[in-house]
Write an enzyme that holds these catalytic residues in place. Structure first.
Site, PDB file in Angstrom:
ATOM      1  N   ASP A  24      -0.920   1.738  -5.606  1.00  0.00           N
ATOM      2  CA  ASP A  24      -1.080   0.461  -4.910  1.00  0.00           C
ATOM      3  C   ASP A  24      -1.919  -0.481  -5.760  1.00  0.00           C
ATOM      4  O   ASP A  24      -3.108  -0.719  -5.495  1.00  0.00           O
ATOM      5  CB  ASP A  24      -1.696   0.692  -3.520  1.00  0.00           C
ATOM      6  CG  ASP A  24      -0.716   1.414  -2.594  1.00  0.00           C
ATOM      7  OD1 ASP A  24       0.498   1.138  -2.685  1.00  0.00           O
ATOM      8  OD2 ASP A  24      -1.154   2.256  -1.804  1.00  0.00           O
ATOM      9  N   LYS A  46       4.622   6.686  -6.166  1.00  0.00           N
ATOM     10  CA  LYS A  46       5.076   5.749  -5.130  1.00  0.00           C
ATOM     11  C   LYS A  46       4.777   4.319  -5.551  1.00  0.00           C
ATOM     12  O   LYS A  46       3.631   3.962  -5.817  1.00  0.00           O
ATOM     13  CB  LYS A  46       4.401   6.049  -3.789  1.00  0.00           C
ATOM     14  CG  LYS A  46       4.991   5.196  -2.659  1.00  0.00           C
ATOM     15  CD  LYS A  46       4.494   5.647  -1.295  1.00  0.00           C
ATOM     16  CE  LYS A  46       3.196   5.016  -0.894  1.00  0.00           C
ATOM     17  NZ  LYS A  46       3.263   3.573  -0.597  1.00  0.00           N
ATOM     18  N   ASP A  73       8.581   2.280  -1.873  1.00  0.00           N
ATOM     19  CA  ASP A  73       8.143   2.121  -0.477  1.00  0.00           C
ATOM     20  C   ASP A  73       8.138   0.646  -0.099  1.00  0.00           C
ATOM     21  O   ASP A  73       7.106  -0.014  -0.128  1.00  0.00           O
ATOM     22  CB  ASP A  73       6.742   2.738  -0.346  1.00  0.00           C
ATOM     23  CG  ASP A  73       6.242   2.760   1.084  1.00  0.00           C
ATOM     24  OD1 ASP A  73       7.062   2.589   2.012  1.00  0.00           O
ATOM     25  OD2 ASP A  73       5.026   2.961   1.278  1.00  0.00           O
ATOM     26  N   LEU A  74       9.320   0.131   0.252  1.00  0.00           N
ATOM     27  CA  LEU A  74       9.419  -1.285   0.620  1.00  0.00           C
ATOM     28  C   LEU A  74       9.565  -1.471   2.124  1.00  0.00           C
ATOM     29  O   LEU A  74       9.571  -2.601   2.604  1.00  0.00           O
ATOM     30  CB  LEU A  74      10.604  -1.937  -0.109  1.00  0.00           C
ATOM     31  CG  LEU A  74      10.556  -1.905  -1.647  1.00  0.00           C
ATOM     32  CD1 LEU A  74      11.760  -2.637  -2.228  1.00  0.00           C
ATOM     33  CD2 LEU A  74       9.267  -2.517  -2.178  1.00  0.00           C
ATOM     34  N   LYS A  75       9.723  -0.398   2.863  1.00  0.00           N
ATOM     35  CA  LYS A  75       9.834  -0.450   4.337  1.00  0.00           C
ATOM     36  C   LYS A  75      10.764  -1.586   4.756  1.00  0.00           C
ATOM     37  O   LYS A  75      10.386  -2.494   5.501  1.00  0.00           O
ATOM     38  CB  LYS A  75       8.458  -0.624   4.986  1.00  0.00           C
ATOM     39  CG  LYS A  75       7.489   0.498   4.650  1.00  0.00           C
ATOM     40  CD  LYS A  75       6.172   0.351   5.375  1.00  0.00           C
ATOM     41  CE  LYS A  75       5.178   1.425   4.996  1.00  0.00           C
ATOM     42  NZ  LYS A  75       4.680   1.378   3.614  1.00  0.00           N
ATOM     43  N   LEU A  76      12.000  -1.512   4.287  1.00  0.00           N
ATOM     44  CA  LEU A  76      12.945  -2.613   4.516  1.00  0.00           C
ATOM     45  C   LEU A  76      13.229  -2.801   6.007  1.00  0.00           C
ATOM     46  O   LEU A  76      13.370  -1.835   6.758  1.00  0.00           O
ATOM     47  CB  LEU A  76      14.243  -2.341   3.762  1.00  0.00           C
ATOM     48  CG  LEU A  76      14.116  -2.227   2.238  1.00  0.00           C
ATOM     49  CD1 LEU A  76      15.474  -1.896   1.626  1.00  0.00           C
ATOM     50  CD2 LEU A  76      13.563  -3.506   1.632  1.00  0.00           C
ATOM     51  N   ASP A  78      15.506  -5.841   8.011  1.00  0.00           N
ATOM     52  CA  ASP A  78      16.209  -7.136   8.023  1.00  0.00           C
ATOM     53  C   ASP A  78      17.563  -6.895   8.690  1.00  0.00           C
ATOM     54  O   ASP A  78      17.810  -5.797   9.197  1.00  0.00           O
ATOM     55  CB  ASP A  78      16.364  -7.649   6.570  1.00  0.00           C
ATOM     56  CG  ASP A  78      16.435  -9.167   6.496  1.00  0.00           C
ATOM     57  OD1 ASP A  78      17.114  -9.780   7.355  1.00  0.00           O
ATOM     58  OD2 ASP A  78      15.818  -9.760   5.593  1.00  0.00           O
ATOM     59  N   ILE A  79      18.439  -7.869   8.662  1.00  0.00           N
ATOM     60  CA  ILE A  79      19.758  -7.638   9.261  1.00  0.00           C
ATOM     61  C   ILE A  79      20.509  -6.605   8.406  1.00  0.00           C
ATOM     62  O   ILE A  79      20.251  -6.483   7.198  1.00  0.00           O
ATOM     63  CB  ILE A  79      20.575  -8.947   9.400  1.00  0.00           C
ATOM     64  CG1 ILE A  79      20.792  -9.614   8.031  1.00  0.00           C
ATOM     65  CG2 ILE A  79      19.905  -9.915  10.365  1.00  0.00           C
ATOM     66  CD1 ILE A  79      21.803 -10.756   8.069  1.00  0.00           C
ATOM     67  N   THR A 137       0.646   4.482   9.730  1.00  0.00           N
ATOM     68  CA  THR A 137      -0.496   5.366  10.000  1.00  0.00           C
ATOM     69  C   THR A 137      -1.778   4.572  10.271  1.00  0.00           C
ATOM     70  O   THR A 137      -2.785   5.137  10.659  1.00  0.00           O
ATOM     71  CB  THR A 137      -0.710   6.350   8.837  1.00  0.00           C
ATOM     72  OG1 THR A 137      -0.486   5.659   7.613  1.00  0.00           O
ATOM     73  CG2 THR A 137       0.222   7.520   8.931  1.00  0.00           C
ATOM     74  N   ARG A 187      -6.646  12.349   3.607  1.00  0.00           N
ATOM     75  CA  ARG A 187      -8.032  12.241   3.143  1.00  0.00           C
ATOM     76  C   ARG A 187      -8.628  13.629   3.008  1.00  0.00           C
ATOM     77  O   ARG A 187      -8.392  14.490   3.865  1.00  0.00           O
ATOM     78  CB  ARG A 187      -8.888  11.452   4.168  1.00  0.00           C
ATOM     79  CG  ARG A 187      -8.474   9.997   4.325  1.00  0.00           C
ATOM     80  CD  ARG A 187      -8.735   9.204   3.053  1.00  0.00           C
ATOM     81  NE  ARG A 187      -8.375   7.800   3.169  1.00  0.00           N
ATOM     82  CZ  ARG A 187      -7.161   7.294   2.926  1.00  0.00           C
ATOM     83  NH1 ARG A 187      -6.185   8.088   2.558  1.00  0.00           N
ATOM     84  NH2 ARG A 187      -6.945   5.998   3.019  1.00  0.00           N
ATOM     85  N   ARG A 217      -5.753   6.058  -1.924  1.00  0.00           N
ATOM     86  CA  ARG A 217      -7.157   5.790  -2.231  1.00  0.00           C
ATOM     87  C   ARG A 217      -8.029   7.031  -2.321  1.00  0.00           C
ATOM     88  O   ARG A 217      -9.062   7.003  -3.005  1.00  0.00           O
ATOM     89  CB  ARG A 217      -7.717   4.796  -1.201  1.00  0.00           C
ATOM     90  CG  ARG A 217      -7.151   3.392  -1.406  1.00  0.00           C
ATOM     91  CD  ARG A 217      -7.364   2.500  -0.205  1.00  0.00           C
ATOM     92  NE  ARG A 217      -6.546   2.927   0.911  1.00  0.00           N
ATOM     93  CZ  ARG A 217      -6.467   2.279   2.076  1.00  0.00           C
ATOM     94  NH1 ARG A 217      -7.178   1.184   2.250  1.00  0.00           N
ATOM     95  NH2 ARG A 217      -5.694   2.724   3.033  1.00  0.00           N
TER      96      ARG A 217
HETATM   97  O1  C5P Z   1      -4.651   4.729   0.112  1.00  0.00           O
HETATM   98  P1  C5P Z   1      -3.899   5.486   1.173  1.00  0.00           P
HETATM   99  O2  C5P Z   1      -3.824   6.972   0.910  1.00  0.00           O
HETATM  100  O3  C5P Z   1      -4.339   5.152   2.560  1.00  0.00           O
HETATM  101  O4  C5P Z   1      -2.416   4.953   0.965  1.00  0.00           O
HETATM  102  C1  C5P Z   1      -1.396   5.229   1.823  1.00  0.00           C
HETATM  103  C2  C5P Z   1      -0.103   4.704   1.266  1.00  0.00           C
HETATM  104  O5  C5P Z   1       0.916   5.103   2.151  1.00  0.00           O
HETATM  105  C3  C5P Z   1      -0.033   3.197   1.152  1.00  0.00           C
HETATM  106  O6  C5P Z   1       0.717   2.932  -0.040  1.00  0.00           O
HETATM  107  C4  C5P Z   1       0.739   2.742   2.369  1.00  0.00           C
HETATM  108  O7  C5P Z   1       1.546   1.632   2.130  1.00  0.00           O
HETATM  109  C5  C5P Z   1       1.620   3.963   2.634  1.00  0.00           C
HETATM  110  N1  C5P Z   1       2.035   4.183   4.029  1.00  0.00           N
HETATM  111  C6  C5P Z   1       1.160   4.352   5.084  1.00  0.00           C
HETATM  112  N2  C5P Z   1       1.630   4.547   6.372  1.00  0.00           N
HETATM  113  C7  C5P Z   1       2.942   4.627   6.597  1.00  0.00           C
HETATM  114  C8  C5P Z   1       3.839   4.478   5.533  1.00  0.00           C
HETATM  115  C9  C5P Z   1       3.358   4.273   4.245  1.00  0.00           C
HETATM  116  O8  C5P Z   1      -0.047   4.320   4.883  1.00  0.00           O
HETATM  117  N3  C5P Z   1       3.397   4.881   7.811  1.00  0.00           N
END
Ligand code: C5P
Length: 236
Positions: A24, A46, A73-76, A78-79, A137, A187, A217
């Site tokens: 990211d 990713k 990971d673009l989470k599309l 749209d139509i 999440t 985490r 992160r």
């Molecule tokens: O830094 P962290 O571990 O929180 O990153 C989580 C990654 O997962 C981010 O790139 C975020 O866009 C992605 N993500 C998410 N929850 C979802 C789908 C994808 O956090 N449901």
């Protein structure tokens, strides 16, 4: 696809193949540096909205050249026609996973899945996996029926996998046992959660049936990313 030499053997491939590094970042030079450094622990990279907005298809090619399987990971959402046309292009770029938002509904998911497969097929590439995002999440306010509904939409739409929080894994295992389960919000025990409301440790996610863990992160913002990556790999 060229493989990185030497240090690649740091952890068994079966562990590395279950860890996706969330790059990211808004700069491919920096993302590439991190991808090289963390390659010993991660088999999947990713690319999210940030990096794709900055560098688009170049980011995918650069990560494939390092031997990564790429998760776009673009989470599309749209139509159906627009999603289909977009996934046809994305499928030809060599991504292994692509996310679509399940909120878009069955027709949109089906259109996206078809485009993805057509694009890969026309480019002579292996069939990629469309992943349906159930609930973010960061969202801890979704009513309980939402996840099961979205799992059913993913199944009906022909997706190959789901992105969901660790606490929803059981629902996915029951309703859609054959779909790949991808879990973000990971985490290490006692570490900061940032904006992830529904976080889990790597051990919890794997014990509950996660196939692929998305790690951002917890590693990329750690004081010592390599040490944090080693700790995550050791935990699974
Ligand atoms: O830094 P962290 O571990 O929180 O990153 C989580 C990654 O997962 C981010 O790139 C975020 O866009 C992605 N993500 C998410 N929850 C979802 C789908 C994808 O956090 N449901």
């Amino acid at each position: 696809m060229s493989e990185m030499p030497a240090e690649d053997g740091a952890v068994p491939e079966e562990v590395r193949g279950r860890l996706a590094l969330a790059l990211d970042l808004d700069d491919l030079v920096e993302a590439h540096r991190m991808a090289v450094q963390l390659r010993p622990w991660f088999g999947v990279a990713k690319v999210g909205l940030e990096l794709f907005s900055a560098d688009g298809p170049d980011a995918i090619g650069a990560l494939r050249d390092l031997g990564y399987r790429v998760f776009l990971d673009l989470k599309l959402f749209d139509i159906p026609t627009t999603v289909n046309r977009s996934t046809t292009v994305l499928g030809s770029l060599g991504v292994e996973y692509l996310t679509l938002h399940a909120l878009g509904g069955v027709d949109m998911l089906r259109a996206g899945v078809e485009g993805l497969h057509d694009g890969a097929d026309r480019a002579g590439l292996d069939d990629p996996t469309a992943l349906a995002v159930t609930v973010l999440t960061s969202d801890d306010g979704a009513p309980p029926h939402i996840v099961p509904n979205r799992v059913r939409l993913a199944l009906e739409g022909g997706c190959g996998g789901l992105v969901l929080a660790a606490e929803d894994l059981q629902t996915a295992r029951e309703l859609a046992p054959r779909l790949t389960r991808v879990v973000p919000g990971i985490r290490l025990s006692g570490a900061p959660r940032h904006d992830q409301a529904r976080a889990a440790t790597p051990q919890e996610a794997v014990a509950n049936g996660a196939d692929l863990l998305v790690i951002g992160r917890a590693v990329t913002r750690a004081e010592d990313p390599a040490a944090a990556a080693a700790a995550v790999a050791a935990a699974i």
